[in-house]
Structure formats: structure tokens, C-alpha cells
Design a protein around this motif. Structure first.
Motif, short mmCIF file in Angstrom:
data_model
loop_
_atom_site.label_atom_id
_atom_site.label_comp_id
_atom_site.label_asym_id
_atom_site.label_seq_id
_atom_site.Cartn_x
_atom_site.Cartn_y
_atom_site.Cartn_z
N THR A 74 -0.23 2.53 0.50
CA THR A 74 1.21 2.72 0.49
C THR A 74 1.56 3.84 -0.48
O THR A 74 0.75 4.23 -1.32
CB THR A 74 1.96 1.45 0.03
OG1 THR A 74 1.58 1.14 -1.31
CG2 THR A 74 1.69 0.28 0.94
N ASP A 142 2.76 2.58 14.13
CA ASP A 142 2.00 3.58 13.37
C ASP A 142 2.36 3.57 11.89
O ASP A 142 1.54 3.95 11.07
CB ASP A 142 2.31 5.00 13.89
CG ASP A 142 1.84 5.21 15.31
OD1 ASP A 142 0.92 4.51 15.75
OD2 ASP A 142 2.40 6.09 15.99
N TRP A 143 3.59 3.24 11.58
CA TRP A 143 4.06 3.30 10.19
C TRP A 143 5.17 2.27 9.99
O TRP A 143 5.75 1.75 10.93
CB TRP A 143 4.57 4.71 9.84
CG TRP A 143 5.58 5.25 10.80
CD1 TRP A 143 5.34 6.14 11.83
CD2 TRP A 143 6.98 4.95 10.86
NE1 TRP A 143 6.52 6.39 12.51
CE2 TRP A 143 7.54 5.68 11.94
CE3 TRP A 143 7.82 4.12 10.12
CZ2 TRP A 143 8.88 5.61 12.27
CZ3 TRP A 143 9.17 4.06 10.45
CH2 TRP A 143 9.68 4.80 11.52
N ALA A 155 6.39 3.28 1.82
CA ALA A 155 5.90 3.68 3.14
C ALA A 155 4.43 3.29 3.27
O ALA A 155 3.67 3.35 2.30
CB ALA A 155 6.05 5.18 3.33
N THR A 156 4.06 2.89 4.47
CA THR A 156 2.65 2.70 4.82
C THR A 156 2.45 3.30 6.20
O THR A 156 3.39 3.43 6.98
CB THR A 156 2.23 1.21 4.75
OG1 THR A 156 0.82 1.12 4.89
CG2 THR A 156 2.93 0.37 5.79
N GLY A 157 1.20 3.68 6.48
CA GLY A 157 0.90 4.46 7.68
C GLY A 157 0.82 5.91 7.26
O GLY A 157 1.76 6.43 6.65
N SER A 158 -0.29 6.57 7.54
CA SER A 158 -0.55 7.90 6.96
C SER A 158 0.56 8.91 7.25
O SER A 158 0.93 9.69 6.38
CB SER A 158 -1.90 8.43 7.43
OG SER A 158 -1.96 8.48 8.84
N GLU A 159 1.10 8.92 8.46
CA GLU A 159 2.16 9.87 8.80
C GLU A 159 3.38 9.69 7.89
O GLU A 159 3.92 10.65 7.36
CB GLU A 159 2.56 9.69 10.26
CG GLU A 159 3.77 10.51 10.68
CD GLU A 159 4.28 10.14 12.06
OE1 GLU A 159 5.44 10.46 12.34
OE2 GLU A 159 3.54 9.52 12.85
N MET A 160 3.80 8.45 7.70
CA MET A 160 5.00 8.20 6.91
C MET A 160 4.74 8.39 5.42
O MET A 160 5.63 8.84 4.69
CB MET A 160 5.55 6.80 7.19
CG MET A 160 6.95 6.60 6.68
SD MET A 160 8.16 7.86 7.20
CE MET A 160 8.23 7.61 8.96
#
Length: 171
Positions: A74, A142-143, A155-160
């Protein structure tokens, strides 16, 4: 023939009634913002969110706070110039449909209500109804973005995570 429910009756929580009132007053279309109905598979959506983003300890205990036990990395920010929800439309594409989860606690039991909508409408709902904790989730799972009662944006999820890291928080 089905009878229309009274949104302000005892079967409905205050938060849900407030959200529905704002949505109706602002004349949001169902494509812009809507509550998941009993005909939507909201339980499957909730389970998919939990299984996609949370550790098994969370799943086994069903904790009251969604920001405490993420499965993956995160990134979080606090001490923002504006309230954390202000930044949501800078992180999420305007036309993207997302899941909006908002919590309500009644008699020491916490329930997360699930809505579907676009971020600008969700920001209006947040501004006019408030929250203790909320999550915005990609419909592709995804996020996830969470804002907790400490006004921390997580935020979690690589894009976010990358979007949040690169966001100009002083604008």
C-alpha cells in the motif's frame, strides 16, 4: 404489485436514505450513480473485493475497518492540503465506473453499503453525506483506494499506488 419502500423508514438506515436523497435531488442517472439492489449479486461483489485485496486473517474475522489488513503493498498520504476525497477525481478516470463502499455502524455492527458509479458523482455524495470510512474499487479489481476516519488516503494495486505517489497533493 410491489409497494415502494419509504427511504426514511425504519427498514433503511439514515446514511442510505441521505445518499438516495442526494442522488435524487441532483438527478443522477442510474449510469452515473446507483445503489446495488437486491437483484444485483452484491454479496459476490463484496466477497470478490475482500478476496482480491485482503489477507485471510481479515476474511476470517470480518473486521470493521477495511484499511487495516491489505494483502499487497500500500501507499498512503495524510496531512493533505484538502480533504482526501478532493483528490479522487485526479486518481480515477472521469468516465470509469467503480464500486463505492461506505460504512455505517449501527448497534456496534458495521455494514458496508455498495454503490456503482462515476467518481464525480461519488465525490458529490461524499461531500453531502459524509463517511467514517470508504473505499473506491476498480470494477476489474485491479486497485482499491480507501479513506479512513483519520483522513488518510490509502491505495493498493500497483497502478493506483503509482498514481498516488505521482499526484501533486498541493494543487
Amino acid at each position: 404489485m410491489t409497494r415502494k419502500r419509504n427511504l426514511f423508514g425504519k427498514d433503511w438506515s439514515n446514511l442510505r436514505a441521505e445518499i438516495n436523497k442526494v442522488s435524487e435531488d441532483k438527478k443522477f442517472s442510474a449510469e452515473e450513480f446507483r445503489e446495488l439492489s437486491m437483484y444485483d449479486d452484491w454479496k459476490e461483489i463484496e466477497n470478490k473485493i475482500y478476496n482480491s485485496f485482503y489477507n485471510t486473517t481479515f476474511l476470517n474475522q470480518k473486521q470493521n475497518f477495511l484499511w487495516k489488513d491489505f494483502k499487497y503493498d500500500t501507499f498512503s498520504v495524510s496531512d493533505l492540503k484538502y480533504r482526501p476525497e478532493y483528490y479522487l477525481d485526479k486518481l480515477i478516470f472521469e468516465h470509469e465506473e467503480v464500486w463505492y463502499l461506505v460504512n455505517e455502524t449501527i448497534n456496534e455492527n458495521t455494514k458496508y453499503w455498495i454503490y456503482e458509479g462515476k467518481i464525480k458523482k461519488i465525490q458529490i455524495i461524499i461531500d453531502e453525506t459524509g463517511f467514517d470510512e470508504l473505499c473506491i474499487v476498480s470494477k476489474k479489481y485491479d486497485w482499491l483506494i480507501c479513506i479512513n476516519y483519520h483522513d488518510i488516503l490509502i491505495a493498493t494495486g500497483s497502478e493506483m499506488i503509482e498514481k498516488l505517489k505521482n499526484l501533486n497533493l498541493q494543487e
